[in-house]
Motif scaffolding. Structure first.
Motif, PDB file in Angstrom:
ATOM      1  N   LEU B   2      18.366 -52.227  58.216  1.00 46.64           N
ATOM      2  CA  LEU B   2      17.830 -52.203  56.919  1.00 46.64           C
ATOM      3  C   LEU B   2      17.778 -53.793  56.449  1.00 46.64           C
ATOM      4  CD1 LEU B   2      16.835 -51.014  54.215  1.00 46.64           C
ATOM      5  CD2 LEU B   2      19.262 -50.997  53.519  1.00 46.64           C
ATOM      6  N   PHE B  38      22.587 -46.903  52.602  1.00 45.50           N
ATOM      7  CA  PHE B  38      22.830 -47.200  54.135  1.00 45.50           C
ATOM      8  C   PHE B  38      24.232 -47.128  54.518  1.00 45.50           C
ATOM      9  CE2 PHE B  38      20.771 -48.835  58.089  1.00 45.50           C
ATOM     10  CZ  PHE B  38      21.845 -49.440  58.775  1.00 45.50           C
ATOM     11  N   SER B 170      12.777 -51.120  57.173  1.00 51.08           N
ATOM     12  CA  SER B 170      13.929 -50.358  57.840  1.00 51.08           C
ATOM     13  C   SER B 170      13.309 -49.524  59.080  1.00 51.08           C
ATOM     14  CB  SER B 170      14.754 -49.490  56.912  1.00 51.08           C
ATOM     15  OG  SER B 170      15.577 -48.634  57.469  1.00 51.08           O
ATOM     16  N   VAL B 176      14.086 -45.950  53.426  1.00 51.43           N
ATOM     17  CA  VAL B 176      12.839 -46.509  52.858  1.00 51.43           C
ATOM     18  C   VAL B 176      12.313 -45.938  51.717  1.00 51.43           C
ATOM     19  CG1 VAL B 176      10.539 -47.666  53.279  1.00 51.43           C
ATOM     20  CG2 VAL B 176      12.267 -47.818  55.023  1.00 51.43           C
TER      21      VAL B 176
END
Lengths: 254, 253
Positions: B2, B38, B170, B176
């Motif tokens: 990411l 994430f 990403s 996203v």
């Protein structure tokens, strides 16, 4: 430069912890606060890497080029290097690295990887072969270990201490950050020594002697961490008989 | 992997912004929202905060042995690489790298060559990478972004803008989506994006890229896919420019 490691895998020497840390006015800070102190000090030039809960590495680009500071990360091994190696070209040739773009940090990563995977020489012998004033901290994410060393001439300064309630180890070249973060539980990293998270603190100039902790008293008269000095009397053990297949890898070294 | 870059560092194309994202704006950078998403999704991950320029995050779990996920940082250049470059030995020799090279190190060296010496234009360098790959590179000294995906689009790679105009990249579409709500789309195949040059195709470097709005399953305009416009040429590239061997392509990165 700032490195914070969780106590669980680093095993710092117990003498670094000072009982006065909690009794004096300033309490040791939590690692997150030390990190934000560092980042606010170097606003534009700093970046930080967070490895879950186990480690935090922070580095700031120096604005003057007098003292070299390098950060490099290859294949899960991260190295923060301060200072310079005067025989870098010879060492690069020895480790089979191309000389043109191999910086000291990349060389240290390669040397650490050789020590970890192949162990052809003991670590103290490798460090004795480095000429120059340097200090470095290597963090290996694959084995979760820390390896750091300071050259014997003391041209660069490195400090380490214990901070926070969980006893995480903080290493930095900036004594103010360490003082803020660790209150009284810190000390200068001993020159001519190396520290590995599994084998502890050893002197690479006198590898057969043990290290002795001597408490140091700071200007306010409180015990403040410990200075580590080579104990000239005690020896680790005599030179063991070794064949050529000896494995000097870091984690197995004695 | 990411990456979220602040809008001053990377100007995401306006066509990516979807008009429908105003109802539930998502802020990728505020208080590290997307980075914490994430981390909570991938247990063994590393986050890198690049000061005020943005955030990089990648996962250490390597479940698929065929797909390399690599990260390297050398000399203040950070590279997150996913995929496999087949002619890596050839490129390693071309850039004079040592035996410890992996794809991320090679991409860093290629970028450094482009930035400092500029012997070839960027599109030629990226065209030389044969394989299935997607990478995000951030240059800490110049604070610029360089990212590209291969021509087949085999590696999933998405990009979008969040409500504040920050660029999000990403390989995980869910992340996203969280960061950009509707303003995202798959990264166009065979293209590369740089902070200074914007989005360009390396297969057809002289042609302009046309944004085609794409409609997602709920019927709303959701970002845009960029396609090479066969007719329109980019300004400044019409006709072969006269270049000598001393041409410096470093300014065209």
């Amino acid at each position: 430069m700032l490195a914070i490691f969780q106590k669980a895998f680093v095993h710092p020497p117990a003498e670094l912890n000072s009982p006065a840390s909690h009794f004096s006015g300033k309490t040791p800070k939590l690692p997150g606060e030390t990190l934000s102190d560092f980042l606010s000090l170097h606003k534009d030039t700093a970046f930080s890497m967070n490895f879950g809960a186990s480690a935090v590495l922070a580095y700031s680009r120096p604005n003057n080029s007098l003292r070299q500071r390098l950060f490099c990360g290859i294949d899960g091994v991260y190295c923060m290097f301060l200072g310079r190696l005067s025989n870098l070209c010879t060492l690069n040739r020895q480790y089979g690295l191309t000389g043109k773009n191999t910086s000291e940090a990349m060389f240290v990563i390669e040397a650490y990887r050789t020590l970890r995977d192949r162990g052809p020489y003991p670590a103290d012998q490798v460090l004795r072969g480095l000429e120059g004033s340097y200090a470095f901290v290597v963090y290996d994410t694959q084995t979760s270990s820390v390896f750091s060393a300071l050259s014997s001439d003391g041209g660069e300064s490195l400090y380490w201490g214990i901070s926070g309630d969980d006893g995480s180890v903080v290493m930095s070249d900036d004594v103010k950050i360490i003082k803020q973060g660790c209150a009284k539980s810190f000390a200068p990293f001993p020159t001519g020594c190396m520290f590995h998270s599994e084998t502890g603190l050893k002197s690479f100039e006198h590898p057969k002697n043990k290290m002795k902790a001597m408490q140091r008293i700071d200007s306010e008269g409180v015990i403040c961490g410990a200075n580590f000095k080579v104990d000239a009397c005690s020896k680790v053990n005599a030179i063991p008989r070794r064949g050529s297949e000896a494995n000097w890898a870091l984690a197995n070294s004695r | 992997m990411l990456a979220v870059f602040e809008k001053t560092v990377a100007n995401s194309p306006e066509a990516l912004q979807s008009p429908h994202s105003g109802s539930s704006p998502s802020y990728a950078l505020k208080e590290g929202y997307l980075a914490s998403q994430f981390v909570s999704k991938n247990s063994n991950s590393v986050t890198l905060s690049l000061g005020s320029s943005g955030v990089l995050a990648y996962s250490l779990d390597n479940t698929d042995p065929l797909v390399h996920r690599l990260f390297a940082v050398v000399d203040d250049i950070f590279c997150v690489f996913r995929g496999h470059i087949e002619n890596l030995p050839f490129l390693r020799q071309q850039y004079g790298l040592s035996k410890v090279t992996n794809e991320a190190i090679m991409v860093i060296e290629a970028y450094r060559t482009l930035r400092d010496r500029g012997p070839y234009p960027v599109d030629k360098v990226v065209r030389d990478f044969h394989g299935n790959f997607a990478f995000i590179l951030f240059d800490g000294t110049n604070k610029t972004v360089f990212t590209a995906a291969d021509a087949d689009g085999t590696v999933p790679f998405f990009w979008g803008t969040d409500a504040e105009g920050h660029l999000v990249l990403s390989d995980d579409t869910a992340i996203v989506k969280k960061g950009c709500s509707k303003s995202y789309s798959p990264f166009p195949k065979g293209c590369f994006f740089t902070s200074s040059g914007g989005l360009r195709s390396y297969e057809h470097p002289k042609n302009q890229l046309k944004p085609v709005p794409r409609v997602d399953s709920s019927g709303e305009v959701c970002g845009a896919t960029f396609q090479v416009d066969a007719e329109a040429k980019r300004e400044g590239t019409t006709g072969m420019p006269r270049v000598e061997s001393s041409q410096n392509w470093a300014g065209h990165i």
